[in-house]
Write a protein that holds these residues in place. Structure first.
Motif, PDB file in Angstrom:
ATOM      1  N   SER A 257       0.830  -1.196   0.000  1.00 51.95           N
ATOM      2  CA  SER A 257       0.000   0.000   0.000  1.00 51.95           C
ATOM      3  C   SER A 257       0.870   1.254   0.000  1.00 51.95           C
ATOM      4  N   ASN A 258       0.193   2.406   0.059  1.00 47.65           N
ATOM      5  CA  ASN A 258       0.906   3.679  -0.016  1.00 47.65           C
ATOM      6  C   ASN A 258       0.463   4.617   1.104  1.00 47.65           C
ATOM      7  N   HIS A 259       0.758   5.900   0.928  1.00 48.73           N
ATOM      8  CA  HIS A 259       0.447   6.877   1.975  1.00 48.73           C
ATOM      9  C   HIS A 259      -1.065   7.033   2.190  1.00 48.73           C
ATOM     10  N   ARG A 260      -1.863   6.767   1.161  1.00 51.14           N
ATOM     11  CA  ARG A 260      -3.321   6.886   1.273  1.00 51.14           C
ATOM     12  C   ARG A 260      -3.917   5.485   1.408  1.00 51.14           C
ATOM     13  N   GLY A 261      -3.493   4.786   2.469  1.00 49.07           N
ATOM     14  CA  GLY A 261      -3.740   3.351   2.499  1.00 49.07           C
ATOM     15  C   GLY A 261      -4.651   2.809   3.572  1.00 49.07           C
ATOM     16  N   HIS A 262      -5.337   3.664   4.339  1.00 52.79           N
ATOM     17  CA  HIS A 262      -6.197   3.124   5.404  1.00 52.79           C
ATOM     18  C   HIS A 262      -7.256   2.178   4.854  1.00 52.79           C
TER      19      HIS A 262
ATOM     20  N   SER B   9       0.345   6.595  10.549  1.00 50.34           N
ATOM     21  CA  SER B   9      -0.688   6.475   9.527  1.00 50.34           C
ATOM     22  C   SER B   9      -0.187   5.807   8.251  1.00 50.34           C
ATOM     23  N   GLN B  10       1.085   5.993   7.919  1.00 49.51           N
ATOM     24  CA  GLN B  10       1.562   5.616   6.589  1.00 49.51           C
ATOM     25  C   GLN B  10       2.371   4.330   6.529  1.00 49.51           C
ATOM     26  N   HIS B  11       3.008   3.958   7.614  1.00 54.06           N
ATOM     27  CA  HIS B  11       3.951   2.844   7.551  1.00 54.06           C
ATOM     28  C   HIS B  11       3.452   1.682   8.407  1.00 54.06           C
TER      29      HIS B  11
END
Length: 301
Positions: A70-75, A106-108
């Motif tokens: 996934s990426n930074h917008r991954g929730h 949030s991102q990792h």
């Protein structure tokens, strides 16, 4: 940006589980923005408001043994995969029970078979490596990597497509093309087309314009079968981002965002299947409120 809006057709009725998951993701993301507004969260976050249907549509097509990047917008990617609102919120709030002990934020995020990163394009070479491993050890499995339209400015994308094509890797690249990279419209940062760039490496491309989860699954089922057989494919979703890039930096004109809201799956589904929507929407709101209260009361990780 509004050129990316899919045609606003009536959405088919979903199974309760599918709609409930989309609503849980929606209210999880809205809740994060509210917590930031109250000063209860630190750092930043990138919500997937408007794009919730993408991972919900894809998840049943993926096996538990597949790897997801996934990426930074991954929730939404994480919640569709694990339905673990408690662990994710605890991670973002730095509370006990967090997915990564509160150090990833949030991102990792990392769990077996799942990895997200805030670095644009970083996960693609890793996904290619995972795909190569799966090809050798677990034929029929695949690696799925989510990226955005802005990531096509990174060299790692092209290095990965090159090797994926040469080595016939079971790699699925899912592009959530929301038409804007932070604050830069796609027409100002992306020359040519994503299909053309995939074709340059002999990689297949499939364009998804629907926001109907049932329709998307039927459309992509044979595509994923190709990937599992060793044909890498780029699946490009024409989608939209309702919220800001991160927690409060939306530079788009208000009328553009309002048009996106009117065409969003949330409003359209509420109109098409009102009774089911209202019942599950109330439940999702209550669930996220309860989870927030419980996680907020936990000690720091």
């Amino acid at each position: 940006m509004t050129d990316l809006l899919p045609e606003a057709l009536a959405l088919s009725r979903l199974a309760d589980d599918d709609l409930e998951l989309m609503l849980i993701i929606r209210h999880f993301e809205l809740n994060l923005l509210a917590l930031f507004d109250k000063g209860l969260l630190n750092g930043t976050t990138h919500t997937c408001l408007g794009q919730e249907y993408v991972p919900v549509a894809l998840e049943p097509l993926l096996d538990r043994g597949d790897h997801v990047f996934s990426n930074h917008r991954g929730h939404g990617h994480y919640l569709a995969r694990f339905r673990d609102c408690h662990g994710l919120l605890a991670e973002i709030m730095g509370r006990t029970g967090a997915v990564c002990g509160g150090v990833g934020g949030s991102q990792h995020l990392h769990r077996p078979g799942y990895l997200s990163t805030g670095v644009q394009g970083e996960s693609l070479p890793l996904a290619a490596g995972a795909a190569l491993h799966l090809k050798r050890t677990e034929p029929g499995r695949l690696a799925c990597a989510y990226i955005g339209d802005g990531t096509w400015g990174e060299g790692a994308v092209y290095e990965t497509l090159n090797l994926a094509s040469l080595w016939k890797l079971p790699l699925l690249v899912v592009v959530e093309n929301n038409g804007i990279a932070q604050s830069t419209p796609a027409e100002r940062h992306l020359a040519g087309t994503i299909a053309g760039r995939a074709a340059a490496f002999g990689v297949g491309h499939h364009l998804v314009t629907s926001t109907d989860v049932n329709e998307i699954r039927a459309e992509l089922n044979p595509v994923l079968a190709m990937v599992r057989a060793g044909e890498p494919v780029v699946v490009e979703f024409l989608t939209h981002r309702l919220g800001p890039h991160s927690k409060g930096d939306d530079t788009r004109p208000a009328h553009v965002v309002e048009l996106l809201r009117k065409n969003d799956w949330y409003a359209r589904y509420a109109e098409a299947h009102h009774e089911q929507f209202e019942r599950l929407d109330r439940g999702a709101r209550a669930m996220i409120r309860a989870i927030t209260e419980e996680v907020s009361a936990r000690p720091c990780a």
